[in-house]
Scaffold this motif. Sequence first.
Motif, PDB file in Angstrom:
ATOM      1  N   VAL A   1       0.776  -1.282   0.041  1.00 26.02           N
ATOM      2  CA  VAL A   1      -0.036  -0.102   0.222  1.00 26.02           C
ATOM      3  C   VAL A   1       0.906   1.384   0.007  1.00 26.02           C
ATOM      4  O   VAL A   1       0.613   2.306  -0.600  1.00 26.02           O
ATOM      5  N   GLY A   2       1.910   1.183   0.838  1.00 27.14           N
ATOM      6  CA  GLY A   2       2.677   2.459   0.838  1.00 27.14           C
ATOM      7  C   GLY A   2       3.523   2.611  -0.667  1.00 27.14           C
ATOM      8  O   GLY A   2       3.558   3.824  -0.933  1.00 27.14           O
ATOM      9  N   ASP A   3       3.941   1.630  -1.302  1.00 28.37           N
ATOM     10  CA  ASP A   3       4.382   1.663  -2.736  1.00 28.37           C
ATOM     11  C   ASP A   3       3.166   2.084  -3.635  1.00 28.37           C
ATOM     12  O   ASP A   3       3.727   3.089  -4.411  1.00 28.37           O
ATOM     13  N   LEU A   4       2.023   1.668  -3.638  1.00 25.45           N
ATOM     14  CA  LEU A   4       0.996   2.204  -4.377  1.00 25.45           C
ATOM     15  C   LEU A   4       0.547   3.753  -4.026  1.00 25.45           C
ATOM     16  O   LEU A   4       0.618   4.486  -4.746  1.00 25.45           O
ATOM     17  N   ILE A   5       0.615   4.063  -2.795  1.00 29.23           N
ATOM     18  CA  ILE A   5       0.351   5.544  -2.537  1.00 29.23           C
ATOM     19  C   ILE A   5       1.596   6.644  -3.131  1.00 29.23           C
ATOM     20  O   ILE A   5       1.357   7.441  -3.672  1.00 29.23           O
ATOM     21  N   GLU A   6       2.897   6.015  -2.894  1.00 32.49           N
ATOM     22  CA  GLU A   6       3.924   6.849  -3.383  1.00 32.49           C
ATOM     23  C   GLU A   6       3.769   6.805  -4.980  1.00 32.49           C
ATOM     24  O   GLU A   6       4.009   7.949  -5.619  1.00 32.49           O
ATOM     25  N   GLY A   7       3.314   5.649  -5.631  1.00 32.45           N
ATOM     26  CA  GLY A   7       3.086   5.553  -7.063  1.00 32.45           C
ATOM     27  C   GLY A   7       2.096   6.513  -7.406  1.00 32.45           C
ATOM     28  O   GLY A   7       2.043   7.285  -8.503  1.00 32.45           O
ATOM     29  N   LEU A   8       1.078   6.568  -6.646  1.00 31.53           N
ATOM     30  CA  LEU A   8      -0.244   7.457  -7.187  1.00 31.53           C
ATOM     31  C   LEU A   8       0.171   8.732  -6.965  1.00 31.53           C
ATOM     32  O   LEU A   8      -0.471   9.635  -7.402  1.00 31.53           O
ATOM     33  N   THR A   9       1.262   9.421  -6.305  1.00 32.30           N
ATOM     34  CA  THR A   9       1.599  10.618  -6.354  1.00 32.30           C
ATOM     35  C   THR A   9       1.845  11.263  -7.690  1.00 32.30           C
ATOM     36  O   THR A   9       1.884  12.560  -8.026  1.00 32.30           O
ATOM     37  N   LYS A  10       2.190  10.248  -8.466  1.00 34.06           N
ATOM     38  CA  LYS A  10       2.588  10.372  -9.874  1.00 34.06           C
ATOM     39  C   LYS A  10       1.220  10.597 -10.895  1.00 34.06           C
ATOM     40  O   LYS A  10       1.540  11.022 -12.088  1.00 34.06           O
ATOM     41  N   ILE A  11       0.289  10.180 -10.146  1.00 36.02           N
ATOM     42  CA  ILE A  11      -1.016  10.357 -10.995  1.00 36.02           C
ATOM     43  C   ILE A  11      -1.473  11.622 -11.653  1.00 36.02           C
ATOM     44  O   ILE A  11      -2.039  11.748 -12.638  1.00 36.02           O
ATOM     45  N   ILE A  12      -0.826  12.621 -10.703  1.00 36.16           N
ATOM     46  CA  ILE A  12      -0.934  13.923 -11.350  1.00 36.16           C
ATOM     47  C   ILE A  12      -0.754  14.177 -12.822  1.00 36.16           C
ATOM     48  O   ILE A  12      -1.522  14.998 -13.673  1.00 36.16           O
ATOM     49  N   TYR A  13       0.380  13.437 -13.385  1.00 34.91           N
ATOM     50  CA  TYR A  13       1.083  13.773 -14.570  1.00 34.91           C
ATOM     51  C   TYR A  13      -0.034  13.237 -15.614  1.00 34.91           C
ATOM     52  O   TYR A  13      -0.201  13.344 -16.581  1.00 34.91           O
ATOM     53  N   PHE A  14      -0.506  11.870 -15.005  1.00 31.16           N
ATOM     54  CA  PHE A  14      -1.666  11.135 -15.837  1.00 31.16           C
ATOM     55  C   PHE A  14      -2.671  12.042 -16.277  1.00 31.16           C
ATOM     56  O   PHE A  14      -3.283  11.982 -17.240  1.00 31.16           O
ATOM     57  N   PHE A  15      -3.258  12.632 -14.868  1.00 29.09           N
ATOM     58  CA  PHE A  15      -4.358  13.608 -15.127  1.00 29.09           C
ATOM     59  C   PHE A  15      -4.056  14.720 -16.215  1.00 29.09           C
ATOM     60  O   PHE A  15      -4.900  15.025 -17.073  1.00 29.09           O
ATOM     61  N   LEU A  16      -2.795  15.289 -16.047  1.00 24.63           N
ATOM     62  CA  LEU A  16      -2.534  16.375 -16.979  1.00 24.63           C
ATOM     63  C   LEU A  16      -2.354  15.768 -18.268  1.00 24.63           C
ATOM     64  O   LEU A  16      -2.886  16.435 -19.481  1.00 24.63           O
ATOM     65  N   PHE A  17      -1.673  14.697 -18.734  1.00 21.11           N
ATOM     66  CA  PHE A  17      -1.998  14.283 -19.881  1.00 21.11           C
ATOM     67  C   PHE A  17      -3.271  13.796 -20.701  1.00 21.11           C
ATOM     68  O   PHE A  17      -3.480  13.989 -21.702  1.00 21.11           O
TER      69      PHE A  17
END
Length: 818
Positions: free
Chosen positions: A244-260
């Motif tokens: 879960v910790g790794d997923l949450i860290e990975g999800l902080t990069k989600i903003i880039y996919f939203f911008l894409f």
Amino acid sequence: MVTKIKTEEEIDRMPVVRDIKDFDASSGNVLERLIFNNRFLVIILCILATLLLGYKASKLELNASFDKMLPQKHPYIKNYLENKSQLGGLGNAIRIAVEYTGQGDMYNPKYLDLLKNVNDAVYLSYGVERAWQKSIWMAAVRWNMITEEGFLGGQVMPDRFDGSQAKIDELRRNIGFSDAVGTLVSPNLKSNLIVVSLLDKDQETGKRLDYKKFSRDIEKIREKYTAESKGLIKIHITGFAKIVGDLIEGLTKIIYFFLFAIIIAATVIYLYTRCVRSTILLLCCSVVAVMWMLGLITTLGFELDPYSILVPFLIFAIGVSHGAQKMNGIMQDVGRGTHKLVAARYTFRRLFLPGVTALSANVVAFAVLMLIQIPVIQDLAMMASIGVGVLIFTNLILLPVCLSFVGVSPVAAKRSLLEESEQESGKGLGILWDFLNRFAERRSWAIGALVAIVILGIIGGVIGSHAKIGDLDPGAPELRPNSRYNLDNAFINANFGLSSDQFAIIVKTPQEGCTSYQTLIEADRLARVLGDVEGVKTVQTLVDIVRAINSNFSEGSSKWFYLPRNPGSLNWAVSQALNMKPGVYNDTATVMPMIAYLADHKAETLDRVVNAAAEFGDKHNNKDRQFLLAAGSAGIDAATNIVVKQTNRTMMFYVYLSVILLCFITFRSWRAVVVAVIPLVLTSILCEALMVILGIGVKVATLPVIALGVGVGVDYALYLLSVQLGHMRAGLSLREAYKRAIQFTGKVVFLVGITLSGAVVTWAWSPIKFQADMGILLSFMFLYNMFGALVFIPALSRFILGRADETGDVYLVGIDKK
């Protein structure tokens, strides 16, 4: 029945009103008058709502809950939760392997000191249930032996260990007399394991464990001591909390996919409209919908987790989809000279009902996920349903109202009409429209499309029948195979005899019943049954420890390696077992875990273990003892797989039932419902086939995709078929009706399919594997639903909706062309 055929002016468009004074403001239905006659009030209310909900959205937290990932109403999970406090280490736990990379083995003073520092740092970390922490540095890990002087034992780590050779020799001897090798010490003596149980709640605040904070604290420990060792050690960490910790860290990069997603949508919409103002307005309305949704779910007490983090993307994409239809309608009317306010009202009249029906289908698709009795998916369903409900207001009401103020670029509107004229003459996209129209006007082409439906359905059905339930890969399927976590997991499984896939059977008895001879014999029989199951590496029970103690007490003779029948000898051996290994049964001897360590957590392995354990329990459970399934990570996976398997078809049944009812309400024709639903069914079949080809199992992460593919896919049919059916009811042939439908809404269906698939295909590059899987599957379903709507709807309409006359033209049943 003979129905008058309307003129082209009556069919294609509403009267052109150039001056707003010439428009009757009291026309239209009640809802239209209420909205557009109070436009300023609508805008003011929306601004206030955006400010309030935007502030609320800023308070949204990103976290996860171990309990919310469990199918809590399943009997296995009920058994686990009822006995959770008695099963230390079998719930939410992590394992930390400290690997010695220097010369020789672990009996190195510097390495052992580093191991102690890591152990102590973990022990003092946030969220750790210290009573259940295990390592060779913990006093609870003990050794035992029989000497001529009697039974001796003690903690594995010698008192006042100072790293001297004498203490190291003592440690080596103690480990040899313990069962630590293979469990806490690797057989090659090159690494040690620290097993850590976690608390459900922060004991100071009472709040749920913050997995992001815990993961970061553990990572700091890893980085600190790896750096201090100067390459002497490597640290490997596995467990639910780390995933879960790794997923949450990975999800902080989600903003880039939203911008894409925003960039892709903006690019496609602008290339279609060449109107900056309407493109920006469309994107802003979709972003406002996301903001409102986040604000509402925060107000209702929800949090975003690794699964629901995808909901804002979907809401944005769906919003762009529906908004594009509204913008297209307004642009065409403005291009003909209609005032922007009147154009907005015309578009509202034409598309509000199909839009509401389509979004209602989306709501239903998400709401049906509530059938899956896993709280994290139910939260996702609730959030997504709220988000789609918000879209009914922002994209069906707010967007037309805003466009009634700002309008569209006159140049872009005229360009739209020019393109429409070119398309009617067979130029530009008209080439594609003429090609698609052949499925409506030529019987042979329509038959070919139907044959393709049958062939694709059969092929997809055959391949899809091999779909597997659950995870198909070792390690954490939520992450990439080459992720740090999965590499750590592979190391621990390769170097320690006990895998991370633990399937625990809970033996429950009356008070002191777990220590009775008959209970232990029955437990031993079950252990032998499980040991013979393919995929089970080893089974640990209290019986194994009692046998070893009985043998050790008899000078280690193998003849005494059995379970003593004598009550005195048995009670003494059982009490010694608890001293050697705390947790083998609880204080009242009413709960005793039996742990099967599995080679993997694939569905086939779990099914074999579940069947063997359940069959044994059915035969041997009585009032004196019960063998209850299941705890441990593999036990939870098994229960989850069962829930997914049970609800998969039920969920799809209710999704399709709801879509059929909504389509019937919209079209008021069972024939039109059949035409709309058949392409959706084919897409579902092909999606399951694609999952088999890509090696994706049917599991918690993919169930929402399958339901969403139906709910969003019906949008295409609703917009296209509603216009086509309206023209056919007005008296036009299928050929003419379909041609006009694709010119009005069909090209936007094409546009939306490209936009939606482009927005989600970027997920394929996500570090989170299940998000990448969802992106691939959704892209396929969005594209194929678009293809199915444009090709299969006219082909099916030719044989289902109408009847051909002597010229070969097809008219709606009940319409006389004369």
